[in-house]
Design an enzyme around this catalytic site. Structure first.
Site, PDB file in Angstrom:
ATOM      1  N   LYS A   1       0.832  -1.215   0.000  1.00 18.18           N
ATOM      2  CA  LYS A   1       0.000   0.000   0.000  1.00 18.18           C
ATOM      3  C   LYS A   1       0.864   1.262   0.000  1.00 18.18           C
ATOM      4  CE  LYS A   1      -4.431  -1.675   1.399  1.00 18.18           C
ATOM      5  NZ  LYS A   1      -5.577  -1.634   2.301  1.00 18.18           N
TER       6      LYS A   1
ATOM      7  N   LYS B   1      -3.411 -10.686  -7.275  1.00 19.79           N
ATOM      8  CA  LYS B   1      -4.654 -10.955  -6.540  1.00 19.79           C
ATOM      9  C   LYS B   1      -5.810 -10.118  -7.096  1.00 19.79           C
ATOM     10  CE  LYS B   1      -5.605  -8.995  -2.603  1.00 19.79           C
ATOM     11  NZ  LYS B   1      -5.792  -8.478  -1.249  1.00 19.79           N
TER      12      LYS B   1
ATOM     13  N   LYS C   1     -10.277  -5.208  -4.640  1.00 16.04           N
ATOM     14  CA  LYS C   1     -11.298  -4.167  -4.827  1.00 16.04           C
ATOM     15  C   LYS C   1     -10.680  -2.837  -5.224  1.00 16.04           C
ATOM     16  CE  LYS C   1     -12.661  -4.737   0.081  1.00 16.04           C
ATOM     17  NZ  LYS C   1     -11.489  -4.690   0.892  1.00 16.04           N
TER      18      LYS C   1
HETATM   19  P1  TYM Z   1     -10.021  -7.039   2.945  1.00 14.63           P
HETATM   20  O1  TYM Z   1     -11.104  -6.059   3.159  1.00 14.63           O
HETATM   21  O2  TYM Z   1      -8.913  -6.692   2.029  1.00 14.63           O
HETATM   22  O3  TYM Z   1     -10.591  -8.419   2.419  1.00 14.63           O
HETATM   23  C1  TYM Z   1     -11.706  -9.038   3.052  1.00 14.63           C
HETATM   24  C2  TYM Z   1     -11.572 -10.538   3.062  1.00 14.63           C
HETATM   25  O4  TYM Z   1     -11.572 -11.068   1.738  1.00 14.63           O
HETATM   26  C3  TYM Z   1     -10.398 -11.836   1.507  1.00 14.63           C
HETATM   27  N1  TYM Z   1      -9.970 -11.585   0.139  1.00 14.63           N
HETATM   28  C4  TYM Z   1      -9.684 -12.560  -0.742  1.00 14.63           C
HETATM   29  N2  TYM Z   1      -9.719 -13.897  -0.636  1.00 14.63           N
HETATM   30  C5  TYM Z   1      -9.377 -14.606  -1.730  1.00 14.63           C
HETATM   31  N3  TYM Z   1      -8.998 -14.055  -2.901  1.00 14.63           N
HETATM   32  C6  TYM Z   1      -8.940 -12.709  -3.056  1.00 14.63           C
HETATM   33  N4  TYM Z   1      -8.585 -12.165  -4.197  1.00 14.63           N
HETATM   34  C7  TYM Z   1      -9.302 -11.896  -1.938  1.00 14.63           C
HETATM   35  N5  TYM Z   1      -9.397 -10.556  -1.730  1.00 14.63           N
HETATM   36  C8  TYM Z   1      -9.803 -10.388  -0.465  1.00 14.63           C
HETATM   37  C9  TYM Z   1      -9.388 -11.298   2.515  1.00 14.63           C
HETATM   38  O5  TYM Z   1      -8.384 -12.233   2.786  1.00 14.63           O
HETATM   39  C10 TYM Z   1     -10.270 -11.012   3.688  1.00 14.63           C
HETATM   40  O6  TYM Z   1     -10.517 -12.186   4.434  1.00 14.63           O
HETATM   41  N6  TYM Z   1      -7.440  -6.344   7.129  1.00 14.63           N
HETATM   42  C11 TYM Z   1      -8.617  -6.990   6.560  1.00 14.63           C
HETATM   43  C12 TYM Z   1      -9.918  -6.537   7.204  1.00 14.63           C
HETATM   44  C13 TYM Z   1      -9.935  -6.717   8.681  1.00 14.63           C
HETATM   45  C14 TYM Z   1     -10.045  -7.953   9.395  1.00 14.63           C
HETATM   46  C15 TYM Z   1     -10.024  -7.610  10.773  1.00 14.63           C
HETATM   47  C16 TYM Z   1     -10.172  -9.285   8.982  1.00 14.63           C
HETATM   48  C17 TYM Z   1      -9.852  -5.720   9.610  1.00 14.63           C
HETATM   49  N7  TYM Z   1      -9.908  -6.237  10.869  1.00 14.63           N
HETATM   50  C18 TYM Z   1     -10.108  -8.601  11.775  1.00 14.63           C
HETATM   51  C19 TYM Z   1     -10.246 -10.265   9.984  1.00 14.63           C
HETATM   52  C20 TYM Z   1     -10.216  -9.921  11.354  1.00 14.63           C
HETATM   53  C21 TYM Z   1      -8.665  -6.646   5.093  1.00 14.63           C
HETATM   54  O7  TYM Z   1      -8.133  -5.656   4.652  1.00 14.63           O
HETATM   55  O8  TYM Z   1      -9.434  -7.492   4.356  1.00 14.63           O
END
Ligand code: TYM
Length: 339
Positions: free
Chosen positions: A119, A201, A204
């Site tokens: 990032k 990957k 979004k």
């Molecule tokens: P975030 O918002 O980037 O993604 C949300 C969830 O989706 C999964 N994910 C994917 N899995 C497979 N293939 C992909 N291309 C893909 N893109 C996203 C991510 O692994 C995630 O599970 N830091 C976290 C949000 C968060 C969080 C937490 C998660 C904040 N606090 C506490 C668990 C527990 C994040 O940025 O996910």
């Protein structure tokens, strides 16, 4: 009696940042696996809005996406009576515990985080302190609820690991304050790749709209994207699982497998002698069929703003009750005078 049974249940928790529209990656890697857990676990799922402002957001868009995400969680099968659904910023304990954990998280540990490095490269004009200390807030999210399992895609594993290190460090000083959580990574769909650049990957925040399939996208757009998906340039043209040689085909097979439950062997047999011209639209069809009811239900729920408000208000109340218990314990342990 009911309370005793509740107390013995293990806890599952996860969150998603409303920093962009939900993608097929966030669905297959995370949300899809959540609804089935409600009977066995005490489940907490939230919109991680505090995390999103580590990158500049348009305020009106952030509000819209947060509510859409809540509606989408429910449309994916999360019943708000059986799961605690809430908006992170409605539970101040997250920010409060994050401050404490910041003081038990090392500069060196944070510097090694892949997401911080990625990032920082993408937002070179805004490498703020929040982006750097992001993992301490995420650790607070998890530890406040004494979570046993954190169901996430593969890209979040490193963040769950640093959370385990922070919890273990804190516990070694103050006794058993926090449960040390385990990541739960699904066997297929944990890393859905871009349809146009299958070595990156699906994300979004991707600027290439054709590489990313959105959860609430129209079926015809989904089909179009899959028909155009990059496969490979070999002459073989056969559907075979070989991630190194054929990353595009392997990604489509992963998606097809995650949606239909079929194994890679079954998929190879199904498309034997058929080529990519048949395979790509077939993957598009199963994805469009899987997402269609989610899109329709999300749209229906979004029209009922009063109901959404009831859900997030009740969710915040239930979440706060548990979160504040942990926060009080932490404040006492570190030596703050209790009110
Ligand atoms: P975030 O918002 O980037 O993604 C949300 C969830 O989706 C999964 N994910 C994917 N899995 C497979 N293939 C992909 N291309 C893909 N893109 C996203 C991510 O692994 C995630 O599970 N830091 C976290 C949000 C968060 C969080 C937490 C998660 C904040 N606090 C506490 C668990 C527990 C994040 O940025 O996910």
């Amino acid at each position: 009696m009911a309370e005793t049974v509740m107390d013995t249940k293990k806890v599952m928790l996860s969150g998603i940042q409303p920093s962009g529209e939900l993608t097929l990656g966030s669905y297959l890697g995370a949300i899809k696996h959540w609804p089935a857990r409600a009977q066995e676990f005490d489940c907490y799922y939230f919109m991680a809005d505090l995390h999103t402002i580590t990158v500049r957001q348009n305020p009106a868009e952030l509000r819209r996406r947060t509510l859409t995400q809540l509606a989408a969680y429910m449309a994916c099968g999360l019943d708000p009576k059986q799961n605690v659904l809430f908006i992170q910023s409605h539970v101040p304990a997250h920010a409060q515990l994050a401050w404490v954990l910041n003081c038990y998280t090392m500069y060196g540990e944070l510097s090694r985080m892949t997401q911080f490095k990625d990032k920082s490269l993408k937002n070179a004009d805004n490498i703020n302190a929040g982006l750097f200390t992001y993992p301490a807030l995420m650790a607070a999210d998890i530890l406040l609820y004494q979570a046993d399992y954190v169901p996430v895609g593969e890209d979040q594993k490193q963040h769950v690991e640093i959370c385990r290190d922070i919890a273990t460090r804190f516990n070694s000083i103050y006794g058993d304050v926090f449960k040390v959580p385990e990541p739960y990574i699904p066997p297929v769909g944990a890393r859905v790749m871009s349809l146009t650049t299958p070595t990156s990957k699906m994300s979004k925040s991707d600027h290439d709209q054709n590489g990313c399939v959105y959860l609430l996208e129209k079926p015809e757009d989904i089909l179009r994207k899959f028909k155009k998906a990059v496969t490979d340039s070999d002459m073989e043209h056969c559907v075979r699982y070989a991630p190194k040689e054929k990353p595009g085909v392997a990604n489509l097979m992963q998606i097809y497998s995650a949606v239909t439950g079929k194994s890679f062997d079954e998929i190879e047999r199904e498309f034997e002698g058929k080529g990519y011209g048949v395979f790509k639209p077939a993957v598009g069809e199963v994805v469009a069929d899987c997402l269609r009811p989610i899109r329709e239900e999300t749209q229906r729920l979004l029209e009922d703003k009063a109901y959404l408000e009831t859900v997030y208000r009740e969710g915040a109340e239930r979440a706060s009750y548990i979160a504040n218990k942990t926060l009080r314990k932490v404040y006492k342990k570190v030596g703050f005078v209790q009110m």
